[in-house]
Design an enzyme around this catalytic site. Structure first.
Site, PDB file in Angstrom:
ATOM      1  N   GLY A 157       6.961  11.396   4.558  1.00 34.69           N
ATOM      2  CA  GLY A 157       6.750  10.081   3.974  1.00 34.69           C
ATOM      3  C   GLY A 157       6.105  10.175   2.599  1.00 34.69           C
ATOM      4  O   GLY A 157       6.528   9.507   1.653  1.00 34.69           O
ATOM      5  N   ASP A 174      -5.090  13.316  -0.824  1.00 32.36           N
ATOM      6  CA  ASP A 174      -5.869  13.140   0.402  1.00 32.36           C
ATOM      7  C   ASP A 174      -6.079  11.647   0.547  1.00 32.36           C
ATOM      8  O   ASP A 174      -6.646  10.993  -0.335  1.00 32.36           O
ATOM      9  CB  ASP A 174      -7.209  13.876   0.366  1.00 32.36           C
ATOM     10  CG  ASP A 174      -7.760  14.047   1.776  1.00 32.36           C
ATOM     11  OD1 ASP A 174      -7.070  14.665   2.605  1.00 32.36           O
ATOM     12  OD2 ASP A 174      -8.874  13.573   2.057  1.00 32.36           O
ATOM     13  N   LYS A 221       6.229  -1.416  -1.881  1.00 33.94           N
ATOM     14  CA  LYS A 221       5.069  -0.643  -1.445  1.00 33.94           C
ATOM     15  C   LYS A 221       4.583   0.274  -2.561  1.00 33.94           C
ATOM     16  O   LYS A 221       3.381   0.353  -2.843  1.00 33.94           O
ATOM     17  CB  LYS A 221       5.408   0.172  -0.199  1.00 33.94           C
ATOM     18  CG  LYS A 221       4.213   0.975   0.319  1.00 33.94           C
ATOM     19  CD  LYS A 221       4.572   1.842   1.508  1.00 33.94           C
ATOM     20  CE  LYS A 221       3.368   2.693   1.928  1.00 33.94           C
ATOM     21  NZ  LYS A 221       3.699   3.654   2.990  1.00 33.94           N
TER      22      LYS A 221
END
Length: 217
Positions: A27, A86, A198
């Site tokens: 993803g 991260d 998104k």
């Protein structure tokens, strides 16, 4: 270091047409490729798994520390510039959990189903006490880019995405906690947005735009 020196370092980083992405998350890889392509940056993103690089040991105590650890690890083993992401979901009523442990919240790394189920279960006692109060959440993304493994001046960028946590899954797109992340202003979950929408507003999209701005200095 002078501003001129820092600018030269940033310019040199864009001259390399291959960067390693310190992640094997499909993803994330899809989002990175799309965002970099849209930015017309002449960089090919290679997932570390394609180079047989295993995940780094993420033993930092913050998103920033873990992003740098992962970027240095990928760069050291590949000999190429590396970028690491991260990211995670922070829920204030849970002491900002799952936070840096988002990917392994339920004990098994990358099991979205179990992680979402645990988050729903952990929030249920709180919902029972405050039935009408939305539960706030925030997606966090920190990017670290290193030109080489021992780069003394990693480029750091971050993005924050505010929303609410749903009681049940909604939408079948995205990955991770996207089906539980509700955006009141759009009346949609992150998992129900198109990839383009998104990328435009997400924590990762914000962080990449910030990174690109720093590279262009």
């Amino acid at each position: 270091m002078s501003n001129t020196d820092a600018s030269q370092l940033s310019t040199q980083s864009t001259a390399d047409n291959q960067w390693v992405l310190a992640s094997n998350n499909k993803g994330k890889l899809a989002e990175f490729k799309k965002l970099f392509r849209d930015a017309n940056l002449n960089v090919t993103i290679i997932p570390q798994g394609q180079l047989d690089i295993e995940d780094a040991v993420e033993d930092g105590l913050s998103f920033v520390e873990n992003a740098i650890i992962k970027a240095r690890h990928a760069s050291r083993l590949s000999g190429l510039p590396a970028i690491a992401d991260d990211s995670g979901l922070c829920v204030p009523v849970l002491g900002n959990a799952p936070g840096i442990y988002s990917a392994r919240y339920a004990g098994e790394h990358g099991n979205d189903g179990k992680n979402n189920a645990k988050l729903i279960a952990d929030l249920q006692p709180i919902r029972d006490q405050q039935t009408k109060t939305p539960i706030a959440g925030m997606f966090v993304c920190v990017l670290a880019m290193v030109r080489h493994a021992d780069d003394p001046l990693p480029i750091i960028a971050q993005g924050l995405w505010q929303g609410e946590i749903l009681e049940a899954l909604h939408g079948d797109g995205g990955f991770g906690y996207d089906p539980l992340f509700w955006l009141p202003e759009l009346q949609a979950s992150a998992a129900s947005l198109s990839a383009a929408d998104k990328n435009r507003i997400s924590h990762r999209g914000q962080a990449i735009q910030q990174l690109l701005a720093q590279l262009s200095l």
